[in-house]
Design an enzyme around this catalytic site. Sequence first.
Site, PDB file in Angstrom:
ATOM      1  N   ASP A  57       0.626  -5.251   4.564  1.00  0.00           N
ATOM      2  CA  ASP A  57      -0.439  -4.255   4.681  1.00  0.00           C
ATOM      3  C   ASP A  57       0.026  -2.876   4.221  1.00  0.00           C
ATOM      4  O   ASP A  57      -0.757  -1.933   4.204  1.00  0.00           O
ATOM      5  CB  ASP A  57      -0.906  -4.145   6.131  1.00  0.00           C
ATOM      6  CG  ASP A  57      -1.481  -5.449   6.648  1.00  0.00           C
ATOM      7  OD1 ASP A  57      -2.326  -6.034   5.966  1.00  0.00           O
ATOM      8  OD2 ASP A  57      -1.056  -5.892   7.742  1.00  0.00           O
ATOM      9  N   ASP A  90     -10.605   1.839  -0.499  1.00  0.00           N
ATOM     10  CA  ASP A  90      -9.859   2.039   0.744  1.00  0.00           C
ATOM     11  C   ASP A  90      -9.811   3.507   1.147  1.00  0.00           C
ATOM     12  O   ASP A  90      -8.921   3.930   1.895  1.00  0.00           O
ATOM     13  CB  ASP A  90      -8.438   1.476   0.620  1.00  0.00           C
ATOM     14  CG  ASP A  90      -7.773   1.254   1.976  1.00  0.00           C
ATOM     15  OD1 ASP A  90      -8.490   0.984   2.954  1.00  0.00           O
ATOM     16  OD2 ASP A  90      -6.535   1.369   2.049  1.00  0.00           O
ATOM     17  N   ASP A  99     -14.199  -3.205   3.574  1.00  0.00           N
ATOM     18  CA  ASP A  99     -13.929  -1.840   4.076  1.00  0.00           C
ATOM     19  C   ASP A  99     -14.842  -0.766   3.491  1.00  0.00           C
ATOM     20  O   ASP A  99     -14.741   0.394   3.896  1.00  0.00           O
ATOM     21  CB  ASP A  99     -12.470  -1.413   3.839  1.00  0.00           C
ATOM     22  CG  ASP A  99     -11.492  -2.214   4.674  1.00  0.00           C
ATOM     23  OD1 ASP A  99     -11.917  -2.819   5.661  1.00  0.00           O
ATOM     24  OD2 ASP A  99     -10.300  -2.243   4.322  1.00  0.00           O
TER      25      ASP A  99
END
Length: 311
Positions: free
Chosen positions: A285, A91, A129
């Site tokens: 999130d 991330d 991602d």
Amino acid sequence: MRGVGMANPYEVCGEFHVLTDTQAHRWCTTEFRAGRTTTERWVVWDKVAAVPQAKWVGPAPIAPQIAGILETAGETGALPVFVAYAIPFRDAGGASSGGFRSVKEYQAWAKSFARLVGAAPAVVLLEPDTLIHMPGLNAEQRRNRLSCLAFAVQAFKQHAPNTYVYLDGGDGRYNSPESLAPWLLQAGVADARGFAVNVSNYNTTGTCESFAVELRDLLGLPDVGFVVDTSRNGNGPPPDSYIRANPSTWWGNPPGRKLGDRPQYLGDANGFDAKLWVKLPGESDGPFGVAPHSSSSEFLPRVAHELYYGR
């Protein structure tokens, strides 16, 4: 091309595996034991916990995370969906940071993952991602990331012949097909089943499909497929006014989102393999939006409840 001459796991199984170890499932079980009978509990149980979802697999020891799922899915003939999520600098240091510290550690983990799955039919989404973050990484980070992805693709190709592997295909709205196609090719998409779009995002299925078809054409690989995460896209993304007011955190638990279409195999319609629930509804999130005091992946029954009603 990956996928030719192998069993189609969707057709072998016919239905998706329902996880029984999600936070939503555990929360409902606890509430049942406590004797509570609330609408919130019913929604979480019937509309979230009972729906097939992906198992996110991190860098912890691999067997305890997936062996039981493989065994149960094998007994019922259902198809498990996994998310491999352990790449170094995960991330890009954001809310879901973590992962292994070195390429070597990651490659050993990926090989173990593939060997454990073995001949079982399965779907694996490989490191969401990772490719959309490539423009913000330095040259060494890019090389490391591509080495990890390409190695993992080959590991599953060699050791898990009945697994469909999907690489990061972006969110379907804020990444261009032209920017992602070269990264996908370098990451080994030619030896994977294809790519995944909209993971943990909110873009409509129609928007994602149009994006994915264009990306598929740019890859020049006629057999490549794609999947779309529909877990939270029932109302589409938040309005532009909300995004403008929260430019760096709008994606974090925005209000008014809704559960999307349930998981479904589409029979390779124009490359669109399946709709999947990848992000687990109700899991935060991070400390944003309607859950400002939460942590990433923390289960919030109130948020799951609101996703059913779309408010």
